[in-house]
Design a protein around this motif. Sequence first.
Motif, short mmCIF file in Angstrom:
data_model
loop_
_atom_site.label_atom_id
_atom_site.label_comp_id
_atom_site.label_asym_id
_atom_site.label_seq_id
_atom_site.Cartn_x
_atom_site.Cartn_y
_atom_site.Cartn_z
N TYR A 55 0.83 -1.13 0.17
CA TYR A 55 -0.10 0.06 -0.01
C TYR A 55 0.74 1.19 0.03
CZ TYR A 55 -4.71 -2.16 0.60
OH TYR A 55 -5.84 -2.86 0.47
N GLN A 58 1.88 1.67 -3.35
CA GLN A 58 0.49 2.03 -4.24
C GLN A 58 0.41 3.51 -4.27
OE1 GLN A 58 -3.98 1.91 -3.50
NE2 GLN A 58 -3.45 -0.16 -3.82
N VAL A 62 0.34 5.87 -7.24
CA VAL A 62 -1.08 6.57 -7.70
C VAL A 62 -0.81 8.17 -7.73
CG1 VAL A 62 -3.36 7.25 -6.87
CG2 VAL A 62 -2.63 4.82 -6.82
N TYR A 79 -12.82 4.30 -5.96
CA TYR A 79 -11.78 3.07 -5.60
C TYR A 79 -12.42 1.91 -6.18
CZ TYR A 79 -10.06 5.95 -1.59
OH TYR A 79 -9.52 7.08 -0.95
N GLY A 100 -7.79 -0.59 -4.68
CA GLY A 100 -6.81 0.27 -5.47
C GLY A 100 -7.60 1.66 -5.76
N VAL A 176 -1.38 -5.43 -5.50
CA VAL A 176 -1.66 -4.26 -4.80
C VAL A 176 -0.88 -3.15 -5.21
CG1 VAL A 176 -1.83 -3.34 -2.36
CG2 VAL A 176 -2.82 -5.61 -2.99
N ASN A 179 -1.58 -0.66 -7.97
CA ASN A 179 -2.82 -0.29 -8.00
C ASN A 179 -4.10 -1.24 -8.32
OD1 ASN A 179 -4.56 1.93 -7.46
ND2 ASN A 179 -4.71 2.49 -9.60
N VAL A 180 -3.83 -2.50 -7.92
CA VAL A 180 -4.57 -3.54 -8.04
C VAL A 180 -5.16 -3.61 -9.64
CG1 VAL A 180 -6.49 -5.00 -7.34
CG2 VAL A 180 -5.59 -3.22 -5.77
#
Length: 293
Positions: A55, A58, A62, A79, A100, A176, A179-180
């Motif tokens: 995370y 991520q 992002v 999300y 994500g 993950v 960002n999935v």
Amino acid sequence: MARLSFIFVSLSILLLSSSAFANCLKDNEIEHLVSHFPDKPVGNLDEIESLDDAYCIQGKYVQMLSQHLGKEEGKIVGYKIGFTGKAGQEKFGISGPAFGVLMEGMFLQNHSEISANFGFRPMIEPDLMVTVKDESIMSATSLMDVAKSLDMIFAFIEMPTIQFPFNKPFDSHQLVALNVAATKMVLGDGIKVEPTQAFLDKLAQATTEFTDSTGKMIQAAPVKNLMDHPFNAVLWLVNELKRHGKSLQKGDRISLGAVGKLFPLANETRTYNYSINGLSETPLQAAITVKAV
């Protein structure tokens, strides 16, 4: 003495926080990920020790991807929830769902066309999407609370890309971190969410069909495949966002997860049709045409 104690405690917290994210990538490594989105494989996510590390990566990814896509396409709009099914959790070694982030530029209009090479290892899955009516959703503890806090529910097709080389295994932490795999998606027909038990029951009993332009049935699946009831996914997201110090806002979009399997996209021209039956007088539908290159 009190001042020294405060400094010691603060320093201890800082050290603990730093060690918790020891494997969070450096900026130049994040730049590598962003520069490869969405049509090139990435190769610097081999060892991520924990979900929290994933995370952390991520979050940086992002932020940089949003800036790279620009003010309009990079606007964060909600999300997505992944790993909602037991089979996927077992396959990728994760004990529960993960989330994500969605951006405006990922969305295509219903009945759009897209090139088959829009991303590396493109996939397609029938899904559901809801939009948030107001911030009271962050206090939801039941399916009825969720229904009261949502605005619309849509037929929704997601087209993630698996940006990992074919000859190398990957796990949930890598997904993950990336960002999935959120890449492209189609928002189809929608209806208002009704805060009634009758609506909750209809949603639980609804069925889906995923077909192509040849008439082939790719998948028929009940909506309850999605965590026994799709709004359970919303409850999960509310609690998980709280854990991360985040919250849902009015207008946010939430991809609830697949109602069945994830399918690879072949390099051939084909239209994919998805319908949700039993939720409204006419089926909610979404469609996308993939063009061979």
